[in-house]
Design a protein around this motif. Sequence first.
Motif, PDB file in Angstrom:
ATOM      1  N   VAL A  83      -6.275  -8.996   1.553  1.00  7.46           N
ATOM      2  CA  VAL A  83      -5.573  -7.731   1.345  1.00  7.46           C
ATOM      3  C   VAL A  83      -5.955  -6.796   2.489  1.00  7.46           C
ATOM      4  N   GLU A  84      -4.964  -6.331   3.224  1.00  9.18           N
ATOM      5  CA  GLU A  84      -5.224  -5.469   4.374  1.00  9.18           C
ATOM      6  C   GLU A  84      -4.461  -4.155   4.222  1.00  9.18           C
ATOM      7  N   GLN A  85      -5.168  -3.050   4.469  1.00  9.72           N
ATOM      8  CA  GLN A  85      -4.545  -1.749   4.355  1.00  9.72           C
ATOM      9  C   GLN A  85      -4.517  -1.054   5.713  1.00  9.72           C
ATOM     10  N   SER A  86      -3.477  -0.252   5.893  1.00 11.93           N
ATOM     11  CA  SER A  86      -3.385   0.540   7.127  1.00 11.93           C
ATOM     12  C   SER A  86      -2.698   1.869   6.824  1.00 11.93           C
ATOM     13  N   PHE A 116      -0.541  -8.300   1.809  1.00 11.46           N
ATOM     14  CA  PHE A 116      -1.329  -9.331   1.141  1.00 11.46           C
ATOM     15  C   PHE A 116      -0.809 -10.710   1.559  1.00 11.46           C
ATOM     16  N   SER A 117      -1.735 -11.666   1.537  1.00 11.04           N
ATOM     17  CA  SER A 117      -1.467 -12.940   2.210  1.00 11.04           C
ATOM     18  C   SER A 117      -0.847 -14.008   1.321  1.00 11.04           C
ATOM     19  N   GLY A 143      -8.325  -4.134  -1.024  1.00 14.32           N
ATOM     20  CA  GLY A 143      -8.305  -3.874   0.396  1.00 14.32           C
ATOM     21  C   GLY A 143      -9.449  -2.943   0.771  1.00 14.32           C
ATOM     22  N   GLN A 144      -9.570  -2.677   2.056  1.00 11.40           N
ATOM     23  CA  GLN A 144     -10.685  -1.848   2.539  1.00 11.40           C
ATOM     24  C   GLN A 144     -10.439  -0.366   2.346  1.00 11.40           C
ATOM     25  N   GLY A 145      -9.204   0.001   1.981  1.00  9.24           N
ATOM     26  CA  GLY A 145      -8.921   1.394   1.694  1.00  9.24           C
ATOM     27  C   GLY A 145      -8.394   2.169   2.887  1.00  9.24           C
TER      28      GLY A 145
END
Lengths: 112, 107
Positions: free
Chosen positions: B4-7, B25-26, B98-100
């Motif tokens: 899960v990646e956030q931007s 998300f992957s 995710g990292q937020g």
Amino acid sequence: EADIYQTPRYLVIGTGKKITLECSQTMGHDKMYWYQQDPGMELHLIHYSYGVNSTEKGDLSSESTVSRIRTEHFPLTLESARPSHTSQYLCASSEHPTDTQYFGPGTRLTVL
Amino acid sequence: GIQVEQSPPDLILQEGANSTLRCNFSDSVNNLQWFHQNPWGQLINLFYIPSGTKQNGRLSATTVATERYSLLYISSSQTTDSGVYFCAVVSGGKLIFGQGTELSVKP
């Protein structure tokens, strides 16, 4: 809003002490979880339970232990606190069937 | 496992501005949640949104499950919107965060 409670909210304690962080929910959820979160960082799952007498370790290794004797109660215990245990601990429960999780207010633990 | 990646990781806004936060998300998911973590550390549920669009006041969220992303829109931002926004997906019965995105709204 969700009815999930954690006590204490803040705890400062010396090295070597035994502590128990309390978590309770009044929603009748079977699934409960403990997360650890350092300031500004992501949450890591350390323990979870799918029901009474069920406990599992999460993805992040932790020296803490948990128990689930009653549906509404999911306490976390550290037998001998160390400064490396300083963190925020968040408890959650989830509803069926969506697994939507609801979080308690957290306990900020500082071990000196 | 699922990623899960956030931007973006950080965002600074002037009060009244609009913003869009993204979550990729992957793998396929059946559950996606958005949370706001306030300065006191509490995680507040914003949306349960595995697909489609939902709105709650100045906040809205859209998840396009087939393309594996979700967007959180904040309109007319207020200083009380400051904090960290997390998206999380359920995988294997567990919530993966995710990292937020850390949002700071200036008066």
